[in-house]
Design a protein around this motif. Structure first.
Motif, PDB file in Angstrom:
ATOM      1  N   ALA A   1       9.092  64.370 -29.228  1.00  0.00           N
ATOM      2  CA  ALA A   1       9.515  64.346 -30.630  1.00  0.00           C
ATOM      3  C   ALA A   1      11.017  64.584 -30.729  1.00  0.00           C
ATOM      4  O   ALA A   1      11.553  65.483 -30.089  1.00  0.00           O
ATOM      5  N   ALA A   2      11.699  63.771 -31.522  1.00  0.00           N
ATOM      6  CA  ALA A   2      13.115  64.042 -31.800  1.00  0.00           C
ATOM      7  C   ALA A   2      13.348  64.070 -33.311  1.00  0.00           C
ATOM      8  O   ALA A   2      14.477  64.051 -33.757  1.00  0.00           O
ATOM      9  N   GLY A   3      12.288  64.102 -34.100  1.00  0.00           N
ATOM     10  CA  GLY A   3      12.399  63.974 -35.557  1.00  0.00           C
ATOM     11  C   GLY A   3      12.268  62.510 -35.919  1.00  0.00           C
ATOM     12  O   GLY A   3      11.257  62.074 -36.459  1.00  0.00           O
ATOM     13  N   GLU A   4      13.312  61.749 -35.631  1.00  0.00           N
ATOM     14  CA  GLU A   4      13.268  60.288 -35.576  1.00  0.00           C
ATOM     15  C   GLU A   4      14.024  59.920 -34.311  1.00  0.00           C
ATOM     16  O   GLU A   4      14.854  60.680 -33.831  1.00  0.00           O
ATOM     17  N   GLY A   5      13.768  58.732 -33.810  1.00  0.00           N
ATOM     18  CA  GLY A   5      14.506  58.285 -32.635  1.00  0.00           C
ATOM     19  C   GLY A   5      13.708  57.281 -31.842  1.00  0.00           C
ATOM     20  O   GLY A   5      12.485  57.176 -31.997  1.00  0.00           O
TER      21      GLY A   5
ATOM     22  N   TYR B   1      22.354  51.659 -35.852  1.00  0.00           N
ATOM     23  CA  TYR B   1      21.077  52.166 -35.367  1.00  0.00           C
ATOM     24  C   TYR B   1      21.309  53.341 -34.411  1.00  0.00           C
ATOM     25  O   TYR B   1      20.486  53.627 -33.559  1.00  0.00           O
ATOM     26  N   ARG B   2      22.472  54.007 -34.523  1.00  0.00           N
ATOM     27  CA  ARG B   2      22.772  55.072 -33.573  1.00  0.00           C
ATOM     28  C   ARG B   2      21.842  56.266 -33.745  1.00  0.00           C
ATOM     29  O   ARG B   2      21.415  56.601 -34.842  1.00  0.00           O
ATOM     30  N   LEU B   3      21.569  56.926 -32.614  1.00  0.00           N
ATOM     31  CA  LEU B   3      20.864  58.202 -32.648  1.00  0.00           C
ATOM     32  C   LEU B   3      21.918  59.299 -32.772  1.00  0.00           C
ATOM     33  O   LEU B   3      23.021  59.151 -32.253  1.00  0.00           O
ATOM     34  N   SER B   4      21.579  60.395 -33.434  1.00  0.00           N
ATOM     35  CA  SER B   4      22.541  61.495 -33.546  1.00  0.00           C
ATOM     36  C   SER B   4      22.354  62.485 -32.400  1.00  0.00           C
ATOM     37  O   SER B   4      21.281  62.544 -31.781  1.00  0.00           O
ATOM     38  N   ASP B   5      23.392  63.287 -32.138  1.00  0.00           N
ATOM     39  CA  ASP B   5      23.277  64.342 -31.125  1.00  0.00           C
ATOM     40  C   ASP B   5      22.232  65.381 -31.522  1.00  0.00           C
ATOM     41  O   ASP B   5      21.601  65.995 -30.662  1.00  0.00           O
ATOM     42  N   ILE B   6      22.071  65.570 -32.825  1.00  0.00           N
ATOM     43  CA  ILE B   6      21.082  66.557 -33.303  1.00  0.00           C
ATOM     44  C   ILE B   6      19.684  66.131 -32.858  1.00  0.00           C
ATOM     45  O   ILE B   6      18.928  66.927 -32.284  1.00  0.00           O
ATOM     46  N   HIS B   7      19.379  64.862 -33.085  1.00  0.00           N
ATOM     47  CA  HIS B   7      18.071  64.350 -32.675  1.00  0.00           C
ATOM     48  C   HIS B   7      17.935  64.336 -31.150  1.00  0.00           C
ATOM     49  O   HIS B   7      16.885  64.673 -30.599  1.00  0.00           O
ATOM     50  N   ALA B   8      19.013  63.905 -30.493  1.00  0.00           N
ATOM     51  CA  ALA B   8      18.964  63.791 -29.029  1.00  0.00           C
ATOM     52  C   ALA B   8      18.735  65.156 -28.384  1.00  0.00           C
ATOM     53  O   ALA B   8      18.033  65.269 -27.369  1.00  0.00           O
ATOM     54  N   ALA B   9      19.311  66.214 -28.986  1.00  0.00           N
ATOM     55  CA  ALA B   9      19.136  67.561 -28.424  1.00  0.00           C
ATOM     56  C   ALA B   9      17.667  67.972 -28.468  1.00  0.00           C
ATOM     57  O   ALA B   9      17.144  68.556 -27.505  1.00  0.00           O
ATOM     58  N   LEU B  10      17.011  67.653 -29.566  1.00  0.00           N
ATOM     59  CA  LEU B  10      15.589  67.973 -29.673  1.00  0.00           C
ATOM     60  C   LEU B  10      14.789  67.136 -28.675  1.00  0.00           C
ATOM     61  O   LEU B  10      13.918  67.659 -27.969  1.00  0.00           O
TER      62      LEU B  10
END
Ligand SMILES: *Cc1c(COP(=O)(O)O)cnc(C)c1O
Length: 391
Positions: A191-195, A247-256
């Protein structure tokens, strides 16, 4: 309500996200790259491109494969609608391939028939999108041989299947395909929230996908078309070379996602125990779990069972929902949705997908689920079955 699937978030996950919030980068900092490398290593694949969702990954995968207006793309009939919409985004025509009712996976013999039908009309599909339903891989060796015969690109929608294996290689390795796609929606294995993420062993495909996911913009001196300006102008110069998207992923999502990835194997192991327990409890009954293929280990995103009639399935559904178990159906066949019906698709042309939707139910399965929940759910399924049979 106990859901059919849910994420497990630990203090470690929360700390990883907070650390990004305290850092210099909220989006496209160092963590996105670390997440890409970690997933690539997990899946034993050369290139990984993180994007904002699984749907975005499917879209840029189609774009990277050159899918365009007038092309034909084949898609498994039983899946989430995103598996087909990605081809429609590119202006392509979509047709569906029926499934094998026992496994829920795209059927090689239906693919054979579908290819023959289009060949008779003088059409060769540009791409085939297979779906690793519930976490188990399709028979990629057979399917890739069928595609190679006609030069059809092969795309794996592995949204359910991160953590599973096929012929002892991780699903996502692209051993038999051009591209694999993952989703990090909260109910998916990581899970990354969205991603989402696009995986490939083809540098050119991965590079094109990355360009499409970032407005069609590049700063890479090697790729610039006006190389002189790039050299002289140094830091500020970039080029939009084609029409792309944000369509970039954020660092916040990537960290999760990165933190969650560390617990992937643990999660698969926990869900495997639950799946095995369900299978054991249903073994002497007429409730049939999805057929397990040899040479696959499922990631067990879903635990789907089939009842012998739709009437019994409907009763069990109501009974479980009333008892507080969030059972669900995966899926109404894509060609059964009004959007696709308006394009002339008939559900009767996909009899296995149709029947699958009438007789199946997804039972609760997630890493933190107590085994007693599986036992209660199985008991309710079995007792309703006995009631219905007795009448
Ligand atoms: C979840 C899912 C997707 C879409 O993923 P998102 O990250 O929600 O966009 C695509 N295909 C299948 C089979 C899925 O289950």
């Amino acid at each position: 309500m106990i859901p059919y699937s849910r994420q497990s978030i630990t203090e470690e996950d929360i700390d990883a996200v907070v650390q990004v919030l305290r850092s210099d980068f909220l989006t496209q900092g160092p963590v996105v790259g670390q997440f890409e490398q970690a997933v690539a290593a997990q899946c034993e694949v050369d290139y990984a491109v993180a994007v904002a969702s699984g749907t975005a990954a499917l879209h840029v995968a189609c774009l990277a494969l050159g899918v365009t207006a007038g092309d034909l793309v084949l898609v498994a009939a039983t899946s989430f609608v995103a598996s087909a919409n990605c081809a429609k985004y590119c202006g392509a025509d979509v047709d569906f391939v029926d499934i094998d009712i026992d496994s829920g996976l795209l059927s090689s013999s239906c693919l054979e028939q579908c290819l023959a039908r289009h060949k008779a009309l003088g059409r060769v599909p540009k791409a085939l999108i297979v779906v690793h339903m519930a976490g188990q891989s399709c028979d990629m060796r057979a399917i890739s041989a069928q595609c190679q015969d006609q030069g059809i690109a092969l795309l794996e929608d592995a949204s359910h299947a991160l953590g599973g294996t096929y012929t002892e290689r991780p699903i996502g390795s692209c051993q038999y395909s051009d591209i694999s796609v993952l989703s990090f929606h909260p109910i998916k294995p990581v899970a990354a929230g969205e991603g989402g993420m696009l995986l490939s062993n083809n540098a050119e495909l991965a590079g094109r996908a990355r360009l499409f996911a970032n407005h069609g913009i590049t700063r890479d001196p090697e790729l610039l078309q006006n190389k002189d300006v790039g050299k002289n102008g140094a830091g500020w110069y970039y080029e939009q070379q084609q029409l792309g998207y944000n369509y970039r992923l954020s660092d916040i999502h990537a960290a999760l996602g990165l933190s969650q990835l560390k617990k992937l194997q643990q999660g698969v192991a926990a869900r495997t125990l639950i799946a095995d327990r369900y299978s054991e409890l249903f073994a002497q009954s007429e409730i049939k779990p999805l057929l397990r293929n040899r040479n696959c280990e499922s990631a067990w995103h879903l635990f789907i069972v089939q009842f012998s009639t739709s009437a019994i399935r409907d009763k069990v559904f109501d009974r479980l929902r009333n008892a507080g178990f969030g059972v669900n159906l995966h899926y109404l066949p894509i060609p059964g949705h009004p959007y696709y019906q308006q394009q002339g698709f008939l559900l009767d042309d996909f009899p296995a997908a149709k029947e699958f939707a009438q007789r199946s139910l997804s039972l609760p399965i997630f890493a933190s689920m107590p085994m007693t929940v599986a036992e209660q759910v199985a008991e309710l399924c079995l007792s309703e079955y006995v009631n219905a049979e007795g009448k």
